[in-house]
Write a protein that holds these residues in place. Sequence first.
Motif, mmCIF file in Angstrom:
data_model
loop_
_atom_site.group_PDB
_atom_site.id
_atom_site.type_symbol
_atom_site.label_atom_id
_atom_site.label_comp_id
_atom_site.label_asym_id
_atom_site.label_seq_id
_atom_site.Cartn_x
_atom_site.Cartn_y
_atom_site.Cartn_z
ATOM 1 N N ALA A 9 -9.136 5.261 -9.462
ATOM 2 C CA ALA A 9 -7.678 5.383 -9.336
ATOM 3 C C ALA A 9 -7.199 4.928 -7.967
ATOM 4 O O ALA A 9 -7.666 5.433 -6.942
ATOM 5 C CB ALA A 9 -7.249 6.829 -9.563
ATOM 6 N N PRO A 10 -6.255 3.958 -7.892
ATOM 7 C CA PRO A 10 -5.717 3.506 -6.611
ATOM 8 C C PRO A 10 -4.986 4.629 -5.874
ATOM 9 O O PRO A 10 -4.957 4.660 -4.647
ATOM 10 C CB PRO A 10 -4.745 2.385 -7.013
ATOM 11 N N ASN A 11 -4.404 5.533 -6.631
ATOM 12 C CA ASN A 11 -3.659 6.633 -6.036
ATOM 13 C C ASN A 11 -4.203 7.949 -6.586
ATOM 14 O O ASN A 11 -3.569 8.624 -7.396
ATOM 15 C CB ASN A 11 -2.162 6.506 -6.358
ATOM 16 N N GLN A 69 -5.712 -1.400 -14.676
ATOM 17 C CA GLN A 69 -6.117 -0.339 -13.757
ATOM 18 C C GLN A 69 -5.039 0.739 -13.770
ATOM 19 O O GLN A 69 -3.851 0.445 -13.936
ATOM 20 C CB GLN A 69 -6.305 -0.894 -12.342
ATOM 21 N N GLY A 70 -5.441 1.968 -13.619
ATOM 22 C CA GLY A 70 -4.471 3.054 -13.608
ATOM 23 C C GLY A 70 -4.995 4.235 -12.820
ATOM 24 O O GLY A 70 -6.127 4.215 -12.306
ATOM 25 N N CYS A 103 0.836 -1.201 0.000
ATOM 26 C CA CYS A 103 0.000 0.000 0.000
ATOM 27 C C CYS A 103 0.864 1.242 0.000
ATOM 28 O O CYS A 103 0.606 2.211 -0.696
ATOM 29 C CB CYS A 103 -0.920 0.020 1.231
ATOM 30 N N PHE A 104 1.932 1.177 0.811
ATOM 31 C CA PHE A 104 2.838 2.319 0.892
ATOM 32 C C PHE A 104 3.500 2.554 -0.465
ATOM 33 O O PHE A 104 3.620 3.670 -0.941
ATOM 34 C CB PHE A 104 3.906 2.068 1.960
ATOM 35 N N ALA A 105 3.880 1.438 -1.133
ATOM 36 C CA ALA A 105 4.534 1.554 -2.432
ATOM 37 C C ALA A 105 3.574 2.140 -3.450
ATOM 38 O O ALA A 105 3.944 2.969 -4.270
ATOM 39 C CB ALA A 105 5.032 0.184 -2.895
ATOM 40 N N ASP A 106 2.288 1.707 -3.387
ATOM 41 C CA ASP A 106 1.299 2.208 -4.325
ATOM 42 C C ASP A 106 1.094 3.710 -4.157
ATOM 43 O O ASP A 106 0.880 4.430 -5.122
ATOM 44 C CB ASP A 106 -0.037 1.476 -4.138
ATOM 45 N N GLU A 107 1.111 4.168 -2.910
ATOM 46 C CA GLU A 107 0.919 5.584 -2.650
ATOM 47 C C GLU A 107 2.044 6.418 -3.249
ATOM 48 O O GLU A 107 1.869 7.593 -3.538
ATOM 49 C CB GLU A 107 0.834 5.831 -1.133
ATOM 50 N N GLY A 108 3.196 5.807 -3.437
ATOM 51 C CA GLY A 108 4.330 6.530 -3.987
ATOM 52 C C GLY A 108 4.462 6.373 -5.487
ATOM 53 O O GLY A 108 5.382 6.912 -6.096
#
Length: 291
Positions: free
Chosen positions: A238-240, A76-77, A21-26
């Motif tokens: 969007a995930p982020n 997904q993007g 999750c942390f990686a996705d946020e970045g």
Amino acid sequence: MFRKIVVGVALLAGVVSAQNCFADEGTVKVLYAGSLVNLMEHGVGPAFEKQTGLHFEGYAAGSKKIANELKGKLRQGDVFISASPKVNDALMGAANGNQVTWYVTFAKSPLMIGYNPQSRFAHDFQTKRWDEVLEEPGIHIGRTDPKLDPKGMFTLELMKKAATLYGKPDLVQKTLGDEENPAQVLPEETLVGRLQSGQLDAGFFYSTETSDLKIPAVAPAPELKAQANYTLTVLSDAPNAAGAAKFVDFLLSAQGRDLLKAHGVDVVKTTVSGDAQAVPTVLKTAVESKQ
């Protein structure tokens, strides 16, 4: 003992999940029209990372192909950049999963006929009208799939207009063959490479590609004008979303627009389509009409 192992595995899974999750946020995943590969991977992406500290992850393909993958839940993007406003319409509304609720038109790029300077047909492109060269025996032409990419559709439209303008009813068949001619239709993201490697003598490209990559090109007559109208949006799922908003803000900033111009893209006054009220508050100023 077994219970301890299960608990341990569960705790480890939680840690891994948290790290992901942390990686996705970045990371900001940008799905974009294949004609923008050089701009995105060597211009905008690196500059965005330097400016924000976020990681740019790009995926290039024909705009329609990306839209189909989004509708089919195959991809997904966070951000979607299309070469045609119509592609966004196919992602709007409940029937299409409401994946797009708004989008901004921010740039354009006319369609050109690019050719390999080492091709035996290069001199002909410099001395004859382009449609006459495309009719010559043995020339290898490349284009994109009209069903998956706006550029492919624009190519067909351009050639049909040329057939009328120059009084050549068989021009399309003589130069392109069938709409899905497998000898010509190629993925957008590979078309430039095929031309540069000599596999193709000529092809249909946007001005951003020919200008940015120093591909010799011929511009069709004004009456035949066809062009990409680039749009961008933050996808609804969007995930982020926060990172996506930062990317849109960057691309529409003075620095982003300068990068667009440097890579041969014509910057236009921004216009919002769809539900303007759905534009994230943090982007209201960024998407306001500007030249």
